[in-house]
Motif scaffolding. Structure first.
Motif: not given
Length: 486
Positions: A18-26, A142-147, A315-323
Motif C-alpha cells: 500500500l505504501a508503494l501505491t502511495q508513492l506512485v500516486v504522489v 509510514i504512509m505520511g513519510i512516503v507521501a 524532513m529536518g524541521c518536521t520533528p521540531v514542528s511536531t513538538t
C-alpha cells in the motif's frame, strides 16, 4: 498462502504494498515536471499544452478523489485497488508511447482518473488492516513519510530517467511499480467494504467535475484576456455548476461531500489553506524546475537534485514542528508556516536573474520554503478531523487531498497566464529571451507569495480556538487517516 496471511507480519507486508501505491500516486505529480522541456521539444508542444501535462493529472485526480473513496467503500477496496492499478499502468504505458502532445495530455488525465481509485482504496485498506493502537499510528506515520517524500523522489527519479534514458521512462517506469503492486496486492490484501444500503451521488459527481473542469479551463483561457467571452463563459459556467453541486448536496440522502464537513469554520479554513499550498507546490515549483533547466541550463538530473534541498529541510524541521504542535497547537504553525513560504517565494521573485546562481539566488528561498511547509502538513491533517463524527472522518480527510490537487490545477493555470503575459511584455520591450523567461518566472513566484500571505490571513481569521479545542483527542488519534469508511 492463507497461513501466511494469518500471521501478524503479513499486515506489514501488506502495508509495504500500500505504501508503494502511495508513492506512485504522489511522485507522478512531480516526476513529469522534470521531463517537461524534453517532452515539449520532442512532441512540438506549445507552452499552453506543456502546463496541461501537470494540470490534467492533478485536475482529474482531485475532482474524482471523493468519488473514488465512495467506489472503494461500496464496491470493495481490494477490487477497486486492483482495477485502479491496471488502469494506471495502462495509462502510463500509453503516455510513455504517445506520439503527440494532445495524446500525452489525454493519457495524463486517464492516469489521474485511476489514481483517484488507487489512493483512497489503498488508504482505506490501511485503516482496516490497522484498526487501532500503536500499530495504526506507526502504519500511518509510514504512509505520511512516503507521501511527504514522494514529490522529491519524483523530481529526482524524473531527472535520472530523463538524463540517462528518455523522458518517456518517466511514465513507463510506472508499469514496473504497477506489476509489483498487483502481485503483492493479489497475495497480501484482503477484501473489505462498507455494509448497508449504499448509493452513489451521481448528479453530485457530474456537477462537481463539470464545475471544477470549467473553472480551471476558464483560468487557462485568461491568457487571451480576462474579458474575453470564452474566459468569462467558462469561469461563470464553473461557478454555476459548483452552485448546483452545493444545492444537490443539500438534498440527497447520501451526498458525495456532506456539507457539514466543509461548513465548520476551522475545517473550512484548513481546506482553503490546503488549496493555496497545492497551488504553490504544484504551480510555482513547476516554474522553478523550468528556471533550472531553461535559464540556468542544468541537466534534468541536476535540476532534480537541486529541488531536493527543500525536502531535506522539511524532513529536518518536521520533528521540531511536531513538538511545537503538541505544545502550542496548530494555529501558530498555520500562520507562521505560510509567512516563511511567502518569504521564500518573494526571495525567488527578487533574486533570480538570467545568469542564475543556485547558492545565492535559489537555495535561501528553498530553505525558507522547507521551514514553512514543515509547519503546515501535520497540523492541516489534524484540523481536517476537528469536530468530525467518525463516519465522516474519511470524507473530511479526502477533501483535504482534493483541495490540494484542485488548488494546484487552478494555481498552474493562473501562474501560466501571468507568466505568459509578463514574457510577452518583456519581449515587446526589447528584452532577450532568457531575460523575458526570468521575468515571467519572477511574476509567478510573486503571485504565489501573495497567495501564501492570503493563507496566513485565512488561518488567522478562521482557525481559532485553544489547543484542546482545535486538537481533541479523537482528532489527534486519527489525524493521519486520509481516507476511511464513509
Amino acid at each position: 498462502m492463507s497461513a501466511l496471511l494469518d500471521k501478524p507480519a503479513a499486515r506489514w507486508w501488506a502495508l509495504a504494498v500500500l505504501a508503494l501505491t502511495q508513492l506512485v500516486v504522489v511522485l507522478d505529480t512531480t516526476i513529469v515536471a522534470i521531463a517537461l522541456p524534453d517532452a515539449q521539444a520532442a512532441l512540438g508542444m506549445s507552452d499552453d499544452q506543456r502546463q496541461w501535462l501537470v494540470t490534467a493529472y492533478a485536475l482529474t485526480f482531485g475532482s474524482l478523489l471523493l468519488l473514488g473513496g465512495r467506489v472503494a467503500d461500496y464496491w470493495g477496496r481490494k477490487r477497486t485497488f486492483m482495477v485502479g492499478m491496471v488502469g494506471f499502468g495502462l495509462a502510463s504505458a500509453w503516455g510513455g508511447l504517445a506520439q503527440g502532445g494532445t495524446e500525452l495530455i489525454a493519457a495524463r488525465a486517464v492516469q489521474g482518473v485511476f489514481a483517484a481509485l488507487l489512493a483512497p482504496a489503498a488508504l482505506a485498506m490501511v485503516t482496516v488492516t490497522f484498526p487501532h493502537g500503536k500499530d495504526r499510528n506507526k502504519a500511518f506515520a509510514i504512509m505520511g513519510i512516503v507521501a511527504g517524500t514522494g514529490a522529491a523522489i519524483g523530481l529526482l527519479l524524473g531527472g535520472v530517467l530523463t538524463e540517462f534514458a528518455t523522458w518517456r521512462w518517466c511514465l513507463l517506469v510506472n508499469v514496473v511499480f504497477v506489476v509489483i503492486g498487483m502481485v503483492g496486492g493479489a497475495l497480501l490484501l484482503t477484501e473489505s467494504k462498507a455494509e448497508g444500503d449504499n448509493r452513489y451521488d451521481v448528479w453530485g459527481t457530474v456537477t462537481v467535475i463539470l464545475g471544477l473542469g470549467s473553472l480551471v479551463y476558464g483560468f487557462t483561457r485568461a491568457e487571451h484576456g480576462w474579458g474575453s467571452a470564452d474566459t468569462i463563459g467558462f469561469l461563470a459556467g464553473g461557478v454555476v455548476m459548483l452552485a448546483v453541486f452545493v444545492w444537490i448536496q443539500c438534498r440527497v440522502a447520501q451526498p458525495l461531500l456532506p456539507l457539514r464537513v466543509v461548513a465548520h469554520r476551522v475545517r473550512a479554513g484548513a481546506f482553503l489553506v490546503q488549496a493555496v499550498i497545492g497551488s504553490v507546490m504544484l504551480g510555482s515549483m513547476l516554474y522553478l524546475t523550468l528556471y533550472f533547466q531553461i535559464v540556468m541550463g542544468l541537466t534534468p538530473l541536476l535540476a532534480g537534485v537541486a529541488n531536493v534541498a527543500m525536502t531535506v529541510v522539511i524532513m529536518g524541521c518536521t520533528p521540531v514542528s511536531t513538538t511545537m504542535l503538541d505544545r502550542f497547537g496548530p494555529r501558530p504553525l498555520l500562520i507562521a508556516g505560510p509567512l516563511f513560504c511567502a518569504a521564500g517565494l518573494f526571495f525567488f521573485a527578487m533574486a533570480i536573474t538570467p545568469a542564475g546562481s543556485y547558492v545565492t539566488q535559489v537555495l535561501p528561498g528553498l530553505v525558507l520554503l522547507g521551514i514553512g511547509f514543515s509547519g503546515l502538513f501535520v497540523p492541516l491533517q489534524n484540523l481536517a478531523l476537528t469536530g468530525v463524527e467518525p463516519h465522516d472522518a474519511g470524507v473530511a480527510s479526502a477533501t483535504v487531498s482534493s483541495t490540494f490537487h484542485i488548488g494546484g490545477s487552478i494555481g498552474i493555470a493562473v501562474f501560466t497566464v501571468l507568466y505568459a503575459h509578463t514574457v510577452a511584455d518583456s519581449l515587446g520591450s526589447g528584452a532577450g529571451q532568457l531575460a523575458a523567461f526570468t521575468d515571467g518566472y519572477s511574476t509567478a513566484f510573486l503571485a504565489a507569495g501573495v497567495g501564501m500571505l492570503a493563507a496566513a490571513a485565512i488561518a488567522a481569521f478562521l482557525i481559532r480556538g485553544t489547543k484542546d479545542e482545535l486538537m481533541p483527542p479523537r482528532a489527534a488519534e486519527h489525524a493521519t487517516v486520509l481516507v476511511g469508511a464513509h
